[in-house]
Write an enzyme that holds these catalytic residues in place. Structure first.
Site, mmCIF file in Angstrom:
data_model
loop_
_atom_site.group_PDB
_atom_site.id
_atom_site.type_symbol
_atom_site.label_atom_id
_atom_site.label_comp_id
_atom_site.label_asym_id
_atom_site.label_seq_id
_atom_site.Cartn_x
_atom_site.Cartn_y
_atom_site.Cartn_z
ATOM 1 C CD GLU A 31 -2.993 -1.308 2.155
ATOM 2 O OE1 GLU A 31 -2.782 -0.800 3.254
ATOM 3 O OE2 GLU A 31 -4.054 -1.864 1.834
ATOM 4 C CG ASP B 40 -7.656 -5.608 4.790
ATOM 5 O OD1 ASP B 40 -7.174 -5.898 5.879
ATOM 6 O OD2 ASP B 40 -7.744 -4.443 4.365
ATOM 7 C CD GLU C 144 -10.067 -1.513 7.849
ATOM 8 O OE1 GLU C 144 -9.141 -2.098 8.434
ATOM 9 O OE2 GLU C 144 -9.940 -0.991 6.732
HETATM 10 C C1 BDP Z 1 -6.294 -2.361 5.958
HETATM 11 C C2 BDP Z 1 -6.611 -0.989 6.417
HETATM 12 C C3 BDP Z 1 -5.461 -0.042 6.293
HETATM 13 C C4 BDP Z 1 -4.226 -0.667 6.890
HETATM 14 C C5 BDP Z 1 -3.945 -1.968 6.215
HETATM 15 C C6 BDP Z 1 -2.795 -2.751 6.836
HETATM 16 O O1 BDP Z 1 -7.697 -0.514 5.667
HETATM 17 O O2 BDP Z 1 -5.825 1.144 6.945
HETATM 18 O O3 BDP Z 1 -3.124 0.174 6.772
HETATM 19 O O4 BDP Z 1 -5.049 -2.812 6.349
HETATM 20 O O5 BDP Z 1 -3.062 -3.749 7.497
HETATM 21 O O6 BDP Z 1 -7.197 -3.196 6.622
HETATM 22 O O7 BDP Z 1 -1.639 -2.408 6.653
#
Ligand code: BDP
Length: 685
Positions: free
Chosen positions: A292, A371, A399
Site C-alpha cells: 500500500e 483483509d 474496521e
Molecule cells: C487495511 C486498512 C489499512 C491498513 C492496512 C494494513 O484498511 O488502513 O493500513 O489494512 O493492514 O485493513 O496495513
C-alpha cells in the site's frame, strides 16, 4: 466511570455465598523477598487493590504469619512456596505459567500464588481475582495455567498527531500533536487491562510509518518511548515499534535504503544500539514494506528476505525480533485484468522465500488472504513455510465488522480460524498448533492483533466492543476456552455478578457475528463497503477500483472464480484436501461459496436455497435479529447501570438503521441485476 474500569471494576460485589470458604484467606497476604524487577510490586499492588475492591477491606501485607492467608512469590523465594510446588513443576510452568493452590500444613493453611518468574506471578494474581469475582474458586483450589502462545501481542495503528488509523473510539492514548503522552495515567491503566488478560507485547505506532513516527527511533523521541516502555515493563509487556523501511533516507542520513548496502546496514545497527540504550528489553521492529505504497526492498530489486534479514542482523545482538508483515499485494491493479488475484499475493510473494529468513525474523500473516472481512477463508500461507517463524494477525478493531457502532463479537470468528486444519503435516495441523510453534518448530511464534481502543472514556466506543479485547487476550492464552465462556466471564466482570444479565449479554454477543454477516456482503464475497470508510453498503464502490476487491456480479451471477480449473488458481495454494474441498462446487462450504466460485443466482446452496433467495432471506433475517437483540437488551433495564444501558441502546438503534440500509441496498441491487423476484415478494425494484 464504570465504562473506564472495563473488566477490572472497583467496588465489585461478588456472590458472597460462592466466595464464602475463600473469604478467610483474604485478610492477610504474606509477601516474599524478591529481586524486585518492578513486576513483583505490581503483582502485590494488584492483589491488594483487587481484594479491597471485592471485600471492601484492605488486606494486611506481612512477611510471615499464621492461620489462613494468601502468599505470593516466585519459586525459590520462600520455603512456603517451594513446599507447595512439586519437583519438575517449575519447568513445566515456563516463563509465564503459574500455580494457584491451597496448601494445608496444620498451623498454616494458605493459598499460594506462584510462578517461576514474576511475570507468571502477575498472571496468577489476575487469574485469582478473576476466579474470585466469577465464583470460580473453591477452598480446594488447585489451578495450573501455562499460556499456549509465546508472543501475545497487540498492535496500535496510532499516529503521532493523535489520530488512530481504523480507530473507532476517539483519539490515541499515546500521542497528541506529535508529542508522546509518556506520563499519562491512561497508559498505565491500559497496561493493567492488557496484563490482566495476559498480553505480553505491544507495538505503539501505526504500521504506516509517516514523517513524525519515523523519528521514534531517534534521540528526539527515545526518552519518551523509554518512559512508556517502563510503564508496560512493570506489567510484563514488551514494547515494539513500527519502523519505516526508508528511514535512513527520510531522516536525511543516506540516499538509499537498499538492504544490501553496507552503509544502510551500519545505519540500522547504530539505530538499534540507540534504541536498546533507552529500552534495554525492547521487543523489536514491526514492518509494513512494499505494501500500500509503503517503501520496501523492491525499490532496490531486493526481496523481502533481504529486507527483513538486514533489520534482524541489527537487532540480533540484543535479542530483538523483526515482525515482518506479509500484507503485500498490488494495490494498483487494473480491474480489467482477470488473472491477477489479490488473495494469492501473500503466498506467491513469501512461500518461495522459505528458508532464507534469519531466525529472529517472524512473518506476520493476516488471518485471511484479503483483509479482515466478515468472512474469509484462512490464509494459505499460515503453516506453509516450515523454516520461517510465523505469527498470525487478527483485527480487534472492527474496521469491516461494524466499526464499534454495530455489535460484532469476534471471538467465534477467531476460533474458527484457530481450529482450521491446514493439513500441512497431515490431520491436526491446525492454525492453533501452527501459531504455537508445535507443527513446525518455530523459534518465535504466536498471535498478534490490531487493538480497538482509544481515548473514549470507555476505551472502545461501544461498551460491548470491550469484550473483543478481553476475549482476544483470554483466547490466545488458552484457545480451548469456548466463546460462550469468555463472553459470560467478561459480562460478569464488566457488569457485575448478575448471572441472568450476564447470560443475556453473552447471548447477544454470541449472536452478533452471524447477524452482522447476514445483513452485509453475502457468502464470503466480501467488500461491498463504502470505499475508504468501510462502513455501510456501497456494492460497486470497489468494483472498478485498483484495490483488487471485486464481486463480479452481472445479470447471470456473482462471485470470484478462484479455482484452478477455470479461475485464478488461488485454491491450489492449500494442501490437497482443502484445495479439493474449495475447488469443488459440491463440497465448497456455503459460507465461502462466492469467495471461490462464480455461480448463477439460481445455484442451489447446501441449505437447499438458491443463492438469490439466500441473499434476500438473510438480509431480512439480519434486520429482524437486530430488532430481537434490541428487545433483549431492553430487558436488561434496571439490571445493569443506567449509563451503560442507555449508551448501548443508542448504539443498537444506530445498528438497526445500518442493517436496514444494507438490507435494502443489497436486496434491491440483486433484484435489479438478476430480475429474479423474492419468493416472498418483499424486495422492491
Ligand atoms: C487495511 C486498512 C489499512 C491498513 C492496512 C494494513 O484498511 O488502513 O493500513 O489494512 O493492514 O485493513 O496495513
Amino acid at each position: 466511570s464504570k465504562g473506564y474500569q472495563a473488566w477490572l471494576q472497583n467496588g465489585f460485589e461478588p456472590d458472597h455465598a460462592a466466595m464464602g470458604p475463600i473469604h478467610d484467606f483474604l485478610q492477610q497476604i504474606i509477601t516474599t523477598a524478591q529481586a524486585g524487577s518492578g513486576i513483583y510490586q505490581t503483582a502485590v499492588q494488584e492483589l491488594v487493590d483487587g481484594i479491597r475492591s471485592i471485600t471492601g477491606q484492605k488486606p494486611v501485607c506481612m512477611e510471615s504469619g499464621s492461620g489462613r492467608y494468601l502468599t505470593l512469590g516466585t519459586i525459590g523465594s520462600s520455603s512456603f512456596i517451594d513446599q507447595s510446588i512439586e519437583a519438575g513443576e517449575a519447568e513445566r510452568l515456563g516463563d509465564e505459567g503459574f500455580v494457584i493452590r491451597k496448601v494445608d500444613r496444620g498451623e498454616h493453611v494458605y493459598i499460594v500464588l506462584a510462578g517461576k518468574t514474576e511475570k507468571g506471578l502477575l498472571y496468577a494474581v489476575f487469574h485469582f481475582l478473576r476466579l474470585l469475582k466469577t465464583g470460580g474458586l473453591t477452598d480446594q483450589v488447585d489451578v495450573t495455567e501455562v499460556p499456549k502462545y509465546r508472543l501475545r501481542m497487540v498492535n496500535h495503528w496510532d499516529n503521532m498527531d493523535g489520530s488512530v488509523e481504523r480507530g473507532y473510539a476517539g483519539q490515541s492514548i499515546f500521542y497528541r500533536n506529535d508529542v508522546l503522552l509518556s506520563r499519562s495515567a491512561r497508559v498505565r491503566d491500559y497496561a493493567r487491562l492488557l496484563a490482566s488478560v495476559g498480553i505480553n507485547g505491544i507495538a505503539i505506532n501505526n504500521v504506516n510509518v509517516h514523517r513524525h513516527e519515523t523519528r521514534l527511533i531517534t534521540e528526539v523521541y527515545l526518552p519518551d518511548v523509554a518512559r512508556i516502555a517502563d510503564i508496560f515493563r512493570n506489567y510484563g509487556i514488551r514494547l515494539y515499534l513500527s519502523v519505516n523501511f526508508a528511514a535512513p533516507i527520510e531522516l536525511g542520513d543516506l540516499r538509499t535504503a537498499d538492504p544490501l548496502d553496507a552503509d544502510v546496514q551500519k545505519w540500522w545497527k547504530e539505530k538499534a544500539a540507540d534504541v536498546y540504550c533507552y529500552v534495554p528489553d525492547f521487543g523489536g521492529f514491526l514492518v509494513k514494506a512494499d505494501s500500500e505504497n509503503r517503501p520496501g526492498p523492491f525499490t532496490y530489486g531486493r526481496d523481502h528476505a533481504d529486507g527483513a534479514n538486514m533489520l534482524a542482523e541489527a537487532l540480533k545482538p540484543y535479542g530483538g525480533i523483526v515482525l515482518w508483515r506479509c500484507f503485500v499485494y498490488n494495490c494498483h491493479q487494473d480491474w480489467r485484468d482477470r488473472t491477477t488475484d489479490r488473495a494469492r499475493a501473500a503466498y506467491d510473494h513469501f512461500k518461495p522465500l522459505d528458508g532464507r529468513f534469519l531466525d529472529n525474523v517472524v512473518l506476520q500473516i493476516k488471518n485471511g488472504p484479503m483483509d479482515f472481512q466478515v468472512r474469509e477463508p484462512v490464509s494459505p500461507l499460515i503453516g506453509a513455510m516450515e523454516k520461517t517463524n510465523q505469527i498470525v494477525e487478527f483485527q480487534i478493531t472492527q474496521e469491516y465488522t461494524g466499526q464499534q457502532k454495530d455489535v460484532c463479537y469476534l471471538i467465534p470468528q477467531w476460533k474458527e480460524v484457530l481450529d482450521f486444519d491446514t493439513r500441512i503435516k497431515g490431520e491436526g495441523s491446525t492454525v492453533k498448533e501452527i501459531a504455537a510453534g508445535l507443527v513446525h518448530p518455530y523459534v518465535h511464534s504466536g498471535i498478534t492483533a490490531v487493538s480497538n481502543i482509544g481515548d473514549d472514556l470507555n476505551w472502545t466506543g461501544h461498551h460491548l466492543a470491550q469484550a473483543n479485547l478481553y476475549g482476544y487476550g483470554r483466547l490466545i492464552w488458552n484457545p480451548e476456552l469456548s466463546s460462550e465462556l469468555i463472553a459470560k466471564e467478561w459480562a460478569l466482570l464488566t457488569f457485575g455478578p448478575n448471572k441472568a444479565a450476564a447470560d443475556t449479554i453473552a447471548d447477544i454477543l454470541m449472536a452478533s457475528w452471524p447477524i452482522y454477516e447476514k445483513y452485509t456482503s453475502p457468502l464470503g464475497v466480501g467488500w461491498m463497503v463504502r470505499p475508504h470508510y468501510h462502513y455501510g453498503p456501497d456494492i460497486d464502490g470497489y468494483e472498478y477500483s485498483k484495490w483488487g476487491t471485486y464481486h463480479f456480479a452481472d445479470c447471470h451471477g456473482i462471485g470470484v472464480d478462484r479455482t484452478q480449473s477455470t479461475g485464478t488458481g488461488y485454491s491450489a495454494q492449500y494442501e490437497k484436501a482443502n484445495s479439493e474441498l474449495y475447488e469443488n462446487l459440491e463440497t465448497c462450504p456455503d459460507e465461502l461459496l462466492l469467495f471461490f466460485h462464480h455461480v448463477p443466482y439460481t445455484h442451489r446452496l447446501k441449505s437447499g436455497k438458491t443463492v438469490i433467495q439466500h441473499i434476500y432471506d438473510t438480509h431480512f433475517e439480519g434486520v429482524e435479529q437486530v430488532e430481537q437483540v434490541i428487545s433483549r437488551w431492553r430487558g436488561l433495564e434496571g439490571d445493569i447501570d443506567a449509563e451503560r444501558y442507555r449508551h448501548v441502546c443508542g448504539r443498537l438503534e444506530a445498528q438497526l438503521e445500518n442493517a436496514k440500509e444494507w438490507r435494502d441496498v443489497i436486496n434491491t441491487y440483486f433484484y435489479r441485476k438478476s430480475a429474479i423476484p423474492d419468493e416472498k415478494n418483499r424486495v422492491i425494484y
